[in-house]
Design an enzyme around this catalytic site. Sequence first.
Site, PDB file in Angstrom:
ATOM      1  N   HIS A 166      -4.290   3.413   8.079  1.00 19.41           N
ATOM      2  CA  HIS A 166      -3.141   2.876   8.806  1.00 19.41           C
ATOM      3  C   HIS A 166      -2.178   3.989   9.175  1.00 19.41           C
ATOM      4  CE1 HIS A 166      -3.833  -1.167   6.540  1.00 19.41           C
ATOM      5  NE2 HIS A 166      -4.552  -1.100   7.636  1.00 19.41           N
TER       6      HIS A 166
ATOM      7  N   GLU B 162       0.845  -1.197   0.000  1.00 15.07           N
ATOM      8  CA  GLU B 162       0.000   0.000   0.000  1.00 15.07           C
ATOM      9  C   GLU B 162       0.877   1.242   0.000  1.00 15.07           C
ATOM     10  OE1 GLU B 162      -0.856   0.560   4.788  1.00 15.07           O
ATOM     11  OE2 GLU B 162      -2.211  -0.718   3.650  1.00 15.07           O
TER      12      GLU B 162
END
Length: 689
Positions: free
Chosen positions: A292, A249
Amino acid sequence: MATSLSPARIRCLTTSARRLGRSVAFSTSSKKLGYADTLPNLKIGAHTKVLYQGFTGRQATANAQESIDWGTKIVGGVKPGIEGEHLGLPIFPSVREAKKKTNPDASAIYVPGDQTAKAIEEAIESEIPLVVAVAEHVPVHDMLRVHSMLKTQSKTRLVGANCPGIVSVVGKCRIGFQPLPCFSPGRIGIVNKSGTLSYETFASTTRAGLGQSLCISMGGDVLAGTTFVDALKVFENDPDTEGIILIGEVGGVAELDAAEWIKDYHQRTSNPKPIMALVGGLEAPAGRVMGHAGAWAAPGEPSAKAKYEALERAGVTMVSHPEKFGDGMKTLLENRGFQSNTSTSSWSAGQQRGFHTMRRFKNPPMSRVSQTQQQRSLYIKQHQAFDILQKGHVKTQEKALASEDINLAMGIDRTSLSPCITVSAANSSEGSFLRIPFDYSTNNRIIIEKAASIAREIVLFLGQPSECHEPLRKYIIKLWSIFSKKEAFLLSTRASITDGEVVVHEARFGFDDAAFRSAGRQKEVHALRDIRDEVPEEVKAEKQGAIYVKLDGEGSIGTLVNGAGLAMNTVDSLILKGGHPANFLDTGGKATSETIEGSFRILCLDPRIKTIFVNIFGGLTKCDMIARGIINAFKNLNMTVPVVVRLRGTNEEKGQEMIARSGLSLHSFDNFDEAADKAISLAREAKKE
């Protein structure tokens, strides 16, 4: 003053050695052992004896019992200062005592974020071979301290923090909280950052009849104890693993390191194991933290698209959604003569490198991006940053960009797992920069010594006169004082050297919210936050534990997703199909009926939204519970906007049936592409009306 850069100076450098690793075994020829020698500890299995730290907590208890029932060999747990029994297993007063009595191979740390670093340190001191930390919101400076310890030893390997954990599916050993119904023993090794994306991947490979061998999570934090390259080395030498899946990511360079390792692997291997990958956050807006803690690109780091392209160039088969991993890997393996497993799961449908220079990226240390604040980080206003600098005896003066200006940032290097200085000429159109990682230390004398050598490298890189060395040295020491005392993750400045001192003209300071939220530290810094300057929907979402990012543009499709990685991928996939998502919304990996209704309320505040797309994977969450929450929210809010619901995972059929029978304007799917296409078509139809 800085001189202009000559062609010879237009280059990108680093002072850190990268060990990307070429090896056919886990041994090393070096006499001096180090952290890299702990890689074999990742190969868990039926033999692995697991200890729990924070054993008697509610979540640890439920998780431990579930893991025991599955077959994991748990030998007891730790509760500081307490001896006794729990779940029929011994409780020890310390990790040291547990080590003497049970000699565990691994420790699962189930304590809150503010206590996680201390628990990891205790396990390191007791030389526990593998430590798995699952907690979110671990203060980043606590983890800098942990990694400074890990580098000095060769006994303990860390997985996490902020990760689902590690699972040997063939060995029935789970250390973490991954949803067990998703698994079936097989031949696919999986390494990931995102929890929900990995759960989708487990289920996809199970449905394809492939199953999994070993699944390792990096976690979503800035500082990861185990990386993609670490996992790839294990999978290369693992006889149980026939195919490899990597889930990355936005944020950091771990995927680029993996691409480089894979390129080398393909060159030196006659019949390499097939590798597939996905990268989330391809459409993530610059400067935003996407759920995150580590899902953001720091100065000098590549975009998610650059990572995708690097992996593709390395020969990796890329996919747009985790649902496609199963069939895709099945095809790749059949081309190698591999036969699928017969799964009994209910999910089944039938030598080291040398020194390596840092890559060149376009984004400079002083990135001009949105300074909107949100959960997972705090960016203060420039005048507030100037106040902090002035209190640290640094001169500030706002002025326009000049040819002699330099960009100088102090942040965190995710590869060396340490603080770093990043420098470039502010007017350099080529974006060349110098990145200098340095060891974390609280010893002021050591920092002063390091500042002198760092300043010399900067002077050399920028081609400055030698008299610039001393003001730069002093400035680095002052920045470090702010960075360490106030627990910053980024101090980015544009400055010049005038009359023998550094003058800052522009500043962007980011601070670790976990230090405040988890540990109650840095209250004076976080008191600077003013939610009146923030997007109302984002503030509302934060209050209910969700993360919302309002996206610019047409924005006709509202998205509601459980899990940051899956939410990023949902936005990416909709845009790839020609859709126009209005937002990123992560309800959290454990979405509830309450968070679903609260999320609908937030989405209804955006008049652009013509359709809502709910994409839920029920790994830790049951789909029937989510369906009930969706139905109740639809009724309670008197919603008129059509809602497309894609439910997959635990109790998916029951959840889909509940929605189908509701009689409401709800459209239920289990296939992602079909659901996304429906949401896009409904949004287009609504805009025509």
